[in-house]
Scaffold this active site. Structure first.
Site, PDB file in Angstrom:
ATOM      1  N   ASN A  15       0.837  -1.212   0.000  1.00 42.85           N
ATOM      2  CA  ASN A  15       0.000   0.000   0.000  1.00 42.85           C
ATOM      3  C   ASN A  15       0.871   1.261   0.000  1.00 42.85           C
ATOM      4  O   ASN A  15       0.535   2.257  -0.645  1.00 42.85           O
ATOM      5  CB  ASN A  15      -0.950   0.000   1.198  1.00 42.85           C
ATOM      6  CG  ASN A  15      -2.255  -0.694   0.890  1.00 42.85           C
ATOM      7  OD1 ASN A  15      -2.932  -0.374  -0.071  1.00 42.85           O
ATOM      8  ND2 ASN A  15      -2.617  -1.672   1.711  1.00 42.85           N
ATOM      9  N   MET A  95       2.212  -3.240  11.849  1.00 44.28           N
ATOM     10  CA  MET A  95       1.613  -4.252  12.713  1.00 44.28           C
ATOM     11  C   MET A  95       1.943  -4.030  14.193  1.00 44.28           C
ATOM     12  O   MET A  95       2.466  -4.899  14.884  1.00 44.28           O
ATOM     13  CB  MET A  95       2.059  -5.650  12.260  1.00 44.28           C
ATOM     14  CG  MET A  95       1.729  -5.960  10.817  1.00 44.28           C
ATOM     15  SD  MET A  95      -0.028  -5.728  10.400  1.00 44.28           S
ATOM     16  CE  MET A  95      -0.747  -7.096  11.308  1.00 44.28           C
ATOM     17  N   ARG A  96       1.622  -2.847  14.661  1.00 42.56           N
ATOM     18  CA  ARG A  96       1.783  -2.531  16.074  1.00 42.56           C
ATOM     19  C   ARG A  96       0.525  -1.814  16.558  1.00 42.56           C
ATOM     20  O   ARG A  96      -0.008  -0.955  15.860  1.00 42.56           O
ATOM     21  CB  ARG A  96       2.988  -1.611  16.312  1.00 42.56           C
ATOM     22  CG  ARG A  96       4.314  -2.167  15.878  1.00 42.56           C
ATOM     23  CD  ARG A  96       4.779  -3.304  16.746  1.00 42.56           C
ATOM     24  NE  ARG A  96       4.940  -2.906  18.135  1.00 42.56           N
ATOM     25  CZ  ARG A  96       5.077  -3.755  19.145  1.00 42.56           C
ATOM     26  NH1 ARG A  96       5.068  -5.050  18.928  1.00 42.56           N
ATOM     27  NH2 ARG A  96       5.229  -3.314  20.362  1.00 42.56           N
ATOM     28  N   ASN A 112      -5.422   4.861   8.713  1.00 41.44           N
ATOM     29  CA  ASN A 112      -5.077   3.442   8.604  1.00 41.44           C
ATOM     30  C   ASN A 112      -5.974   2.793   7.559  1.00 41.44           C
ATOM     31  O   ASN A 112      -7.072   3.290   7.263  1.00 41.44           O
ATOM     32  CB  ASN A 112      -5.283   2.758   9.964  1.00 41.44           C
ATOM     33  CG  ASN A 112      -4.903   1.283   9.934  1.00 41.44           C
ATOM     34  OD1 ASN A 112      -3.858   0.904   9.407  1.00 41.44           O
ATOM     35  ND2 ASN A 112      -5.757   0.429  10.483  1.00 41.44           N
ATOM     36  N   HIS A 114      -7.767  -0.977   6.791  1.00 35.13           N
ATOM     37  CA  HIS A 114      -8.103  -2.235   7.459  1.00 35.13           C
ATOM     38  C   HIS A 114      -8.818  -3.140   6.455  1.00 35.13           C
ATOM     39  O   HIS A 114      -9.729  -2.681   5.755  1.00 35.13           O
ATOM     40  CB  HIS A 114      -9.014  -1.969   8.673  1.00 35.13           C
ATOM     41  CG  HIS A 114      -9.378  -3.211   9.413  1.00 35.13           C
ATOM     42  ND1 HIS A 114      -8.496  -3.862  10.251  1.00 35.13           N
ATOM     43  CD2 HIS A 114     -10.521  -3.941   9.430  1.00 35.13           C
ATOM     44  CE1 HIS A 114      -9.085  -4.941  10.747  1.00 35.13           C
ATOM     45  NE2 HIS A 114     -10.312  -5.005  10.268  1.00 35.13           N
ATOM     46  N   LEU A 149      -9.242   0.374  18.805  1.00 35.48           N
ATOM     47  CA  LEU A 149      -8.722  -0.335  17.641  1.00 35.48           C
ATOM     48  C   LEU A 149      -9.750  -0.444  16.523  1.00 35.48           C
ATOM     49  O   LEU A 149     -10.881  -0.881  16.742  1.00 35.48           O
ATOM     50  CB  LEU A 149      -8.266  -1.742  18.056  1.00 35.48           C
ATOM     51  CG  LEU A 149      -7.624  -2.602  16.964  1.00 35.48           C
ATOM     52  CD1 LEU A 149      -6.313  -1.993  16.498  1.00 35.48           C
ATOM     53  CD2 LEU A 149      -7.419  -4.023  17.455  1.00 35.48           C
ATOM     54  N   ASP A 150      -9.354  -0.016  15.319  1.00 37.82           N
ATOM     55  CA  ASP A 150     -10.167  -0.137  14.109  1.00 37.82           C
ATOM     56  C   ASP A 150     -11.514   0.569  14.234  1.00 37.82           C
ATOM     57  O   ASP A 150     -12.523   0.119  13.686  1.00 37.82           O
ATOM     58  CB  ASP A 150     -10.368  -1.615  13.734  1.00 37.82           C
ATOM     59  CG  ASP A 150      -9.044  -2.282  13.375  1.00 37.82           C
ATOM     60  OD1 ASP A 150      -8.156  -1.584  12.874  1.00 37.82           O
ATOM     61  OD2 ASP A 150      -8.915  -3.494  13.602  1.00 37.82           O
ATOM     62  N   THR A 177      -5.968  -5.666  -4.179  1.00 39.30           N
ATOM     63  CA  THR A 177      -5.933  -4.877  -5.418  1.00 39.30           C
ATOM     64  C   THR A 177      -6.803  -3.631  -5.282  1.00 39.30           C
ATOM     65  O   THR A 177      -6.454  -2.562  -5.816  1.00 39.30           O
ATOM     66  CB  THR A 177      -6.404  -5.699  -6.636  1.00 39.30           C
ATOM     67  OG1 THR A 177      -7.769  -6.080  -6.471  1.00 39.30           O
ATOM     68  CG2 THR A 177      -5.542  -6.942  -6.824  1.00 39.30           C
ATOM     69  N   GLN A 178      -7.908  -3.740  -4.573  1.00 39.23           N
ATOM     70  CA  GLN A 178      -8.777  -2.575  -4.354  1.00 39.23           C
ATOM     71  C   GLN A 178      -8.157  -1.609  -3.341  1.00 39.23           C
ATOM     72  O   GLN A 178      -8.325  -0.390  -3.460  1.00 39.23           O
ATOM     73  CB  GLN A 178     -10.160  -3.026  -3.884  1.00 39.23           C
ATOM     74  CG  GLN A 178     -10.929  -3.816  -4.931  1.00 39.23           C
ATOM     75  CD  GLN A 178     -11.080  -3.038  -6.225  1.00 39.23           C
ATOM     76  OE1 GLN A 178     -11.514  -1.886  -6.241  1.00 39.23           O
ATOM     77  NE2 GLN A 178     -10.698  -3.665  -7.333  1.00 39.23           N
TER      78      GLN A 178
END
Length: 200
Positions: A15, A95-96, A112, A114, A149-150, A177-178
């Site tokens: 990305n 990845m933290r 971010n 996800h 988170l998220d 790919t998206q």
């Protein structure tokens, strides 16, 4: 003043590579005074670092294993990021789990991606969980980062159909790919908005 984007990675940085490629192809520097000013990883062997270096982008490694606490790591990471006076801090496969202090420091500037259609399937193993639930669609979400988170404001989503016979691997590849299309688009939109606001 340049609008600097700092990208954080832990692995291949696909990305990140998509954002760097878009920034150069679409002339962000000329159009918005914007550039990817640094790529920082918590792993010295992250393959994405080589891509950034090939594209003449400064890189740095802040290895989380060298710190006694998450807070100490985040403090060192913030010091490295802030050397570049970032307008945006972009998490691209970093990845933290970040401390609330880190998130607060970059409030409004931290985004971010996800690999699920949030709020569904926050956390890990998103594609397998979507398959296990019999979902007809999967996808990815770009969102602002908050201490939870998220969660955080959703900036964009890409929807991908789940096909008969899909595995977590095949579904992940199609979603990725998206992601490579959507993430640069969101970053450019944010930079363009900042340019308009500044001029206005």
């Amino acid at each position: 003043m340049n609008k600097n984007t700092v990208i954080l990675i832990s692995g291949s940085g696909s990305n990140m590579a998509a954002i760097v490629t878009a920034s150069q192809k679409d002339r962000w520097r000329e159009r918005f005074g914007a550039q990817v000013s640094a790529v920082i990883s918590n792993k010295a062997d992250a393959p994405g670092l080589a891509f950034a270096q090939k594209h003449h982008i400064p890189t740095a490694v802040v290895d989380h294993k060298g710190f006694a606490s998450r807070e100490a790591f985040d403090a060192a990471l913030m010091a490295e990021i802030d050397r570049h006076t970032p307008t945006l801090v972009v998490l691209a496969g970093f990845m933290r789990i970040l401390t609330p202090g880190f998130v607060q420091h970059y409030a409004g500037r931290l985004i971010n991606i996800h690999p699920s259609l949030l709020p569904a399937f926050a956390g890990l193993h998103t594609h397998q969980r979507a398959l296990d639930m019999g979902c007809k669609f999967a996808g990815a979400t770009v969102h602002r980062v908050t201490a939870e988170l998220d969660h955080g404001e959703i900036l964009d989503q890409a929807v991908v159909p789940v096909l008969p016979g899909d595995t977590a691997t095949t579904l992940a590849a199609r979603v990725l790919t998206q992601e490579h299309i959507m993430y640069p688009r969101v970053v450019e939109r944010l930079l363009r908005h900042m340019t308009v606001v500044k001029e206005g």
